[in-house]
Design an enzyme around this catalytic site. Structure first.
Site, PDB file in Angstrom:
ATOM      1  CG  ASP A 144      -2.074  -0.989   1.065  1.00 42.81           C
ATOM      2  OD1 ASP A 144      -2.288  -1.490  -0.053  1.00 42.81           O
ATOM      3  OD2 ASP A 144      -2.752  -1.262   2.077  1.00 42.81           O
ATOM      4  N   GLY A 145       2.030   1.203   0.631  1.00 43.11           N
ATOM      5  CA  GLY A 145       2.915   2.364   0.648  1.00 43.11           C
ATOM      6  C   GLY A 145       3.345   2.773  -0.751  1.00 43.11           C
TER       7      GLY A 145
END
Length: 294
Positions: free
Chosen positions: A72-73
């Protein structure tokens, strides 16, 4: 198939699994006749690829679709770079939880193939912008898809600050800081801080205190169009950090103010047709998976 003729690929660095998945993705897209553009950093660890290379921001100008391979980063960084270009973003999960990167590597070719055939869901996720001012003059700016966080940085001391919403004073607080979270970020750091899980379609923002020095301080959910202002007390000796998505950091000082508001642009995410927010919560958060299950 004609909708996505130029596809950019962004990947998380320092991961052999990401490089392996990108190579598979490259072969699949090439077989489909797609023009592939690699993000410059991931291209540096894929010698001999022979593909066009550009920055993430430039991908917004030349790509019809950007696929992010990582966690997700990685997608958060891509969203900040691409939000103003309106290019759609698709995530392939090579991280841990994967609330945003929802295609598994095992189903890579099948799910990406469905997207290329026009079988997908589009979501618009609003983002936040934060401006830090000192003596009325701007000293820092950041954007976030997940959250804007006031925290003490490397210090272990509390921060004293005032919170105002739409110009109305809310409270003075001593705590480790404040998380200002979008619905997208409600399943991230805000969740760890005791904040509510918000459906991505909600037009709301959660204000989650971090270890407040009072038992009566609780998260507040407000209209996303509200302007939030945090004023750091002048009589503290902590130089707190303002972090956007945990990736962009601004060092503030006593007396500084942080103004947080909704951005004019929205991130454009696409998902396979079987994407289900509640199924993602069951899978990622360990909720019961059957009716009547304890």
């Amino acid at each position: 198939m004609d909708e996505f003729r130029n596809i950019g690929i962004i990947g998380r660095l320092n991961s052999a699994k990401v490089v392996e998945t990108i190579k598979r993705l490259r072969r699949f897209l090439a077989d489909e006749g797609i023009n592939i553009i690699l993000e410059e950093q991931i291209a540096s660890v894929m010698m001999g690829h022979g593909l066009q290379v550009c920055s993430p921001k430039m991908m917004g100008e030349i790509c019809d679709l950007v696929i992010v391979v990582g966690g997700d980063g990685s997608l958060l960084g891509a969203a900040r770079a691409l939000v103003k270009s309106n290019v759609p973003i698709l995530g392939v999960n090579r991280g841990r939880l994967g609330f945003l990167t929802d295609i598994s590597p095992e189903n890579l070719e099948e799910k990406v193939g469905q997207v290329l055939q026009g079988e997908y869901i589009t979501e618009r996720r609003f983002m936040l912008e934060a401006e830090v001012k000192r003596n009325g003059e701007p000293i820092g700016y950041g954007e976030a898809l997940n959250d804007v966080i006031l925290h003490p940085g490397k210090s272990a001391r509390m921060i004293a600050f005032d919170l105002s919403i739409e110009g109305q004073f809310v409270y003075h607080q001593r705590s480790d800081g404040m998380i200002v979270s979008t619905p997208t970020g409600s399943t991230a750091y805000s969740l760890s801080g005791g904040g509510p899980i918000m459906h991505p379609k909600l037009d709301a923002v959660a204000l989650v205190p971090m270890f407040p020095h009072t038992l009566s301080s609780r998260p507040i959910v407000i209209d996303a169009n509200s302007e939030v202002k945090i004023t750091i007390s002048e009589d503290i000796d902590v130089y707190p950090q303002i972090s956007c998505d945990g990736q962009v950091h601004i060092t503030a000082a006593p007396g500084d103010s942080v103004t947080i508001r909704k951005m004019a642009h929205k991130a454009r995410l696409i998902h396979p047709l079987d994407h289900d927010f509640y199924d993602t919560c069951r899978t990622k958060l360990g909720w019961a998976t059957q009716y009547g299950e304890a």
